[in-house]
Scaffold this motif. Structure first.
Motif, short mmCIF file in Angstrom:
data_model
loop_
_atom_site.label_atom_id
_atom_site.label_comp_id
_atom_site.label_asym_id
_atom_site.label_seq_id
_atom_site.Cartn_x
_atom_site.Cartn_y
_atom_site.Cartn_z
N THR A 29 0.90 -1.20 0.06
CA THR A 29 0.00 0.14 -0.06
C THR A 29 0.86 1.33 0.07
O THR A 29 1.88 1.03 0.85
CB THR A 29 -0.94 -0.01 1.28
OG1 THR A 29 -1.75 -1.18 1.08
CG2 THR A 29 -1.93 1.21 1.26
N SER A 30 0.56 2.36 -0.78
CA SER A 30 1.26 3.59 -0.91
C SER A 30 1.22 4.18 0.56
O SER A 30 0.49 4.13 1.34
CB SER A 30 0.65 4.57 -1.72
OG SER A 30 1.14 5.67 -1.64
N PHE A 83 -8.53 -10.76 7.49
CA PHE A 83 -8.98 -9.69 8.23
C PHE A 83 -9.21 -8.50 7.31
O PHE A 83 -8.99 -8.42 6.27
CB PHE A 83 -7.85 -9.08 9.48
CG PHE A 83 -6.46 -9.02 8.91
CD1 PHE A 83 -6.17 -8.00 8.27
CD2 PHE A 83 -5.55 -9.96 9.05
CE1 PHE A 83 -4.83 -7.91 7.84
CE2 PHE A 83 -4.16 -9.85 9.00
CZ PHE A 83 -3.89 -8.54 8.08
N GLN A 84 -10.35 -7.84 7.99
CA GLN A 84 -10.82 -6.68 6.99
C GLN A 84 -9.59 -5.48 6.72
O GLN A 84 -8.90 -5.46 7.55
CB GLN A 84 -12.04 -5.92 7.60
CG GLN A 84 -13.07 -6.81 7.98
CD GLN A 84 -13.68 -7.48 6.73
OE1 GLN A 84 -14.01 -6.62 5.69
NE2 GLN A 84 -13.85 -8.86 6.47
N ARG A 85 -9.95 -4.83 5.77
CA ARG A 85 -9.01 -3.62 5.53
C ARG A 85 -9.42 -2.55 6.57
O ARG A 85 -8.35 -1.88 7.08
CB ARG A 85 -9.20 -3.00 4.27
CG ARG A 85 -8.52 -1.95 3.92
CD ARG A 85 -8.19 -1.70 2.55
NE ARG A 85 -7.04 -0.35 2.33
CZ ARG A 85 -5.88 -0.74 2.38
NH1 ARG A 85 -5.36 -1.81 2.32
NH2 ARG A 85 -5.16 0.49 2.33
N LEU A 121 -13.89 -6.16 13.33
CA LEU A 121 -14.51 -6.41 14.67
C LEU A 121 -14.25 -7.99 15.05
O LEU A 121 -14.23 -8.28 16.13
CB LEU A 121 -16.06 -6.18 14.62
CG LEU A 121 -16.19 -4.64 14.38
CD1 LEU A 121 -17.95 -4.64 14.29
CD2 LEU A 121 -15.49 -3.92 15.50
N HIS A 122 -14.26 -8.90 13.84
CA HIS A 122 -14.07 -10.18 14.43
C HIS A 122 -12.50 -10.62 14.80
O HIS A 122 -12.72 -11.59 15.68
CB HIS A 122 -14.21 -10.93 13.09
CG HIS A 122 -14.24 -12.62 13.10
ND1 HIS A 122 -15.15 -13.35 13.93
CD2 HIS A 122 -13.40 -13.53 12.61
CE1 HIS A 122 -14.71 -14.49 14.02
NE2 HIS A 122 -13.90 -14.63 12.97
N ARG A 123 -11.69 -10.29 14.16
CA ARG A 123 -10.15 -10.27 14.62
C ARG A 123 -9.58 -9.44 15.47
O ARG A 123 -8.60 -9.62 16.46
CB ARG A 123 -9.21 -10.88 13.47
CG ARG A 123 -9.87 -12.22 12.62
CD ARG A 123 -9.05 -12.41 11.23
NE ARG A 123 -9.40 -13.35 10.70
CZ ARG A 123 -10.40 -13.38 9.87
NH1 ARG A 123 -11.16 -12.59 9.59
NH2 ARG A 123 -10.61 -14.72 9.25
N GLY A 124 -10.21 -8.24 15.34
CA GLY A 124 -9.55 -7.00 16.16
C GLY A 124 -8.67 -6.20 15.56
O GLY A 124 -8.45 -5.09 16.16
N ILE A 178 -2.67 -1.82 10.99
CA ILE A 178 -1.16 -2.29 10.87
C ILE A 178 -0.33 -1.15 9.94
O ILE A 178 0.80 -0.92 10.27
CB ILE A 178 -1.01 -3.61 10.30
CG1 ILE A 178 -1.97 -4.52 11.16
CG2 ILE A 178 0.26 -4.26 10.13
CD1 ILE A 178 -2.03 -5.73 10.82
N GLU A 179 -0.83 -0.88 8.93
CA GLU A 179 -0.23 -0.19 7.93
C GLU A 179 0.09 1.55 8.38
O GLU A 179 1.21 1.79 8.39
CB GLU A 179 -1.16 0.08 6.50
CG GLU A 179 -0.96 -1.33 5.96
CD GLU A 179 -1.90 -1.11 4.64
OE1 GLU A 179 -1.86 -2.17 3.90
OE2 GLU A 179 -2.61 -0.44 4.48
N LYS A 180 -0.89 2.06 9.40
CA LYS A 180 -0.87 3.21 9.67
C LYS A 180 0.45 3.14 10.71
O LYS A 180 1.26 4.10 10.74
CB LYS A 180 -2.14 3.61 10.50
CG LYS A 180 -2.03 4.95 10.93
CD LYS A 180 -3.35 5.40 11.26
CE LYS A 180 -3.56 6.94 11.90
NZ LYS A 180 -4.59 7.19 12.29
N ARG A 181 0.57 2.24 11.69
CA ARG A 181 1.44 2.13 12.93
C ARG A 181 2.87 2.08 12.08
O ARG A 181 3.86 2.57 12.47
CB ARG A 181 1.10 1.03 13.71
CG ARG A 181 0.05 1.40 14.73
CD ARG A 181 0.41 2.56 15.74
NE ARG A 181 1.44 2.16 16.57
CZ ARG A 181 1.14 1.51 17.47
NH1 ARG A 181 -0.11 1.25 18.10
NH2 ARG A 181 2.27 1.35 18.35
#
Length: 663
Positions: free
Chosen positions: A266-267, A317-319, A323-326, A332-335
């Motif tokens: 991701t950019s 997991f969702q982008r 809510l299912h996995r947390g 992740i990408e932001k951090r």
């Protein structure tokens, strides 16, 4: 024997895969075969076979096939049966999903396997991957002449037309995807090379990191890991950042890795706008030219390994907001992006400063109504190369967010039962409301200045020596063929004529008073503030305007049928006689003592002034930019004003505001 709808499986492959995916899948399988054979000197050879037809002089011909060879364990019966099983779990510990081989047929016409393996004696297994129900087709097993194991996977007939033709370009694309294998701690990656079919032009992929002049270089971060809370507990993620020299129009990215394989990229500019452009390396190349580079950040973690998709081109997991996995991909990408920023901290700070200065410059020069807004705004999320229209849109969005926040705070105060902190809270919120209101006023005044500049331009001669048409001037003041029932007060400029006309009960602009065949004034106004709006009342004044194109004076001719003074008198008499209704059929209430005001706006020259004095019995105003008359028999006060006077008066009324804003 398998029974799989192979064609359907291929069609269902997600679009996140690329033409590199089947090559990478084959290389990774080769690496795992070498690991299974417990060989310390493993190798993977990637060979390309080109078309014999030269398409253009000086360019490489099209690549037809890609062959991947290794000295691994080979297609033993166990590996063969795993290949023949959809969703095989043979390599589940290495993150294998038993599906990757299907990507080969998405980008290539055929996949052929030629393998030597040890089964008491060395045997040779050859087969093709099927395209209908059988995964393995045309299988042949014979005794092998070779005394060592290994396999060659040939991807035949590249059909996507997306594979680059230059080996260095292919090599770089493969390295960026396979890089986790080269950088994993305590792991000895087999040598992987890329060559032409005859072995020439060899490129060692491992070498991209091993030399001082390598085009891919790791940057050590002050902090290289972070934690995020998942449903199953805290998850640790590790980040490694690499400088990619000579990026060739690529942008800095963050890649999530599972089982040593890049899964998504991701950019970085989505999270840190300053990554939109390339960076400049402090060292020059061998020719003394500056070296541009981008950053690529790789993220590792058990959470990623456990949640990679079947095709290993995405995650389960969702982008956003999982809510299912947390933990979502965006979190992740932001951090990771925040940690990556430290690799080029000084340049990011410099770009942020330049961006902030540009935004402030725009506000000072073009949008002073945003001065108080931009004073405390966080500009870190603004794109670095934003145009003026983009900056304005971003500032408007920020203004809206602040207004929503203030409204929420006001509602919270009004709904609170405890009034202990009421004075302090109210004072703070009222201060913010006042700032917002002042910004709106500044914006409105600045727009007035632009309207007056445009209005002045329509009063000048154009390139052909002609004046603008009456409709052009007319539309600036009030849209033609419209009325105040469908035109908001913000969308007209009646204040140019008279500030009292800004809010009125009813305005009809250039509309027939009684059907399509009747006469129509240029502007008809029932003067009553909108805030006290009710039915037409006979005590309210009626204002009628007539516009004449700048430079025009033929209406003063004796034979003219467009005498504006006579037209206004006829309109007034028709209204008094009750002949007309509004275009919506509403009755116009007129009494004997209803006052009428008539205004003619035109250019005043000697001919028009003589006409007004001798034929219309008008009196000049002191500045001689206007003439007036009182017709007591019909309660009509009428003025003939020059365009210059209208413009001068409008500028004079607004000058103090323009001066205060410096515009």
């Amino acid at each position: 024997m398998s029974n799989v709808n192979i064609r359907r499986a291929i069609e269902n492959i997600r679009s996140s895969t690329t033409v590199y995916t089947p090559i990478v899948e084959s290389v990774v399988n080769a690496i795992e075969a070498i690991e299974a054979a417990k060989i310390t000197e493993g190798f993977v050879h990637i060979r390309v076979r080109r078309s014999s037809q030269q398409e253009m002089e000086g360019t490489e011909s099209k690549i037809l096939d890609v062959a991947i060879s290794d000295n691994g364990i080979g297609f033993t019966q166990e590996n063969r049966d795993s290949f023949d099983t959809l969703y095989s779990d043979l390599k589940i510990r290495q993150g294998g999903k038993g599906f990757g081989r299907f990507t080969c047929l998405k980008y290539f016409g055929d996949m052929k396997v030629d393998s030597v393996y040890l089964d008491e004696t060395f045997k040779r297994r050859r087969f093709s991957m099927g395209k209908e129900q059988e995964i393995i087709c045309d299988e042949v097993v014979t005794s092998a002449e070779s005394s060592s194991s290994g396999s060659t996977i040939t991807l035949v007939g590249e059909k996507s037309q997306l594979l680059p033709r230059k080996l260095p370009t292919i090599a770089r694309g493969l390295v960026e995807t396979l890089l986790p294998y080269f950088i994993t701690t305590d792991y000895n990656c087999p040598n992987i090379d890329l060559t032409e079919e005859d072995g020439s032009e060899a490129i060692l992929l491992n070498g991209y990191l091993e030399s001082d002049g390598a085009v891919i270089q790791e940057i050590t971060l002050p902090l290289d890991s972070f934690e995020l809370p998942a449903v199953d507990g805290m998850q640790i993620f590790h980040v490694r950042v690499f400088k990619m020299l000579f990026p060739r129009n690529k942008v800095s990215k963050v890649s999530l890795v599972a089982h040593k394989r890049e899964v998504t990229e991701t950019s970085l500019q989505i999270y840190v706008p300053e990554f939109a452009d390339e960076f400049l390396d402090s060292r020059s190349d061998s020719d003394g030219k500056p070296r541009n580079f981008i950053l690529k950040s790789y993220v590792f973690g058990d959470y990623l390994d456990a949640n990679v998709s079947l095709e290993r081109g995405a995650f389960e997991f969702q982008r956003e907001n999982d809510l299912h996995r947390g933990i979502s991909q965006t979190e992740i990408e932001k951090r990771a992006a925040e940690l990556t920023k430290a690799a080029v901290e000084s340049e990011v700070v410099s770009r942020q400063k330049a961006k902030k200065e540009r935004i402030h410059s725009y506000v000072e020069q073009r949008a002073p109504w945003h001065r108080s807004l931009v004073r405390n705004i966080d500009t870190s999320s603004f794109p670095t190369g934003a145009s003026e229209s983009d900056i304005e849109a971003l500032l408007q969005r920020e203004k809206f967010r602040q207004e929503v926040r203030v409204r929420g705070e006001v509602e919270a105060i009004l709904g609170a039962t405890d009034s202990t902190n009421l004075p302090t809270n109210v004072a703070e919120i009222v201060s913010r409301i006042s700032e917002s209101s002042k910004n709106d006023l500044v914006h409105y005044v600045a727009l007035r200045k632009q309207v007056l500049d445009l209005f002045k331009r329509t009063l000048e001669l154009d390139g052909t020596g002609a004046y603008s048409s009456e409709s052009a001037v007319h539309d600036i003041v009030f849209p033609t063929r419209a009325d105040s029932e469908d035109t908001e007060y913000q969308n007209h400029n009646l204040w140019i004529l008279d500030e009292r006309l800004t809010f009125t009960s009813y305005v009809a602009s250039d509309l027939p008073l009684n059907g399509n065949g009747s006469e129509r004034p240029d502007l008809l106004v029932f003067d009553r503030p909108i805030s006290f709006r009710g039915d037409n009342e006979s005590s309210n004044p009626v204002v009628v305007f007539e516009f004449k194109r700048p430079g025009r004076d033929d209406f003063a001719n004796p034979s003219s049928k467009e005498d504006p003074v006579a037209q206004i008198v006829r309109y007034v008499n028709s209204l008094k006689e009750g002949k007309y209704k509004t275009p919506e059929g509403r009755k116009i209430n007129i009494a004997d003592n209803t006052p009428f005001y008539g205004y003619v706006v035109c250019d005043l020259n000697a001919k028009v002034e003589k006409w007004l004095l001798t034929e219309k019995d008008f009196k000049p105003m002191p500045d001689r930019l206007g003439w007036f008359n009182w017709m007591g028999n019909i309660n009509l006060y009428i003025e003939v004003l020059s365009w210059d006077k209208v413009m001068k008066n409008a500028e004079m009324r607004n000058r103090v505001f323009f001066d205060r804003l410096g515009i």
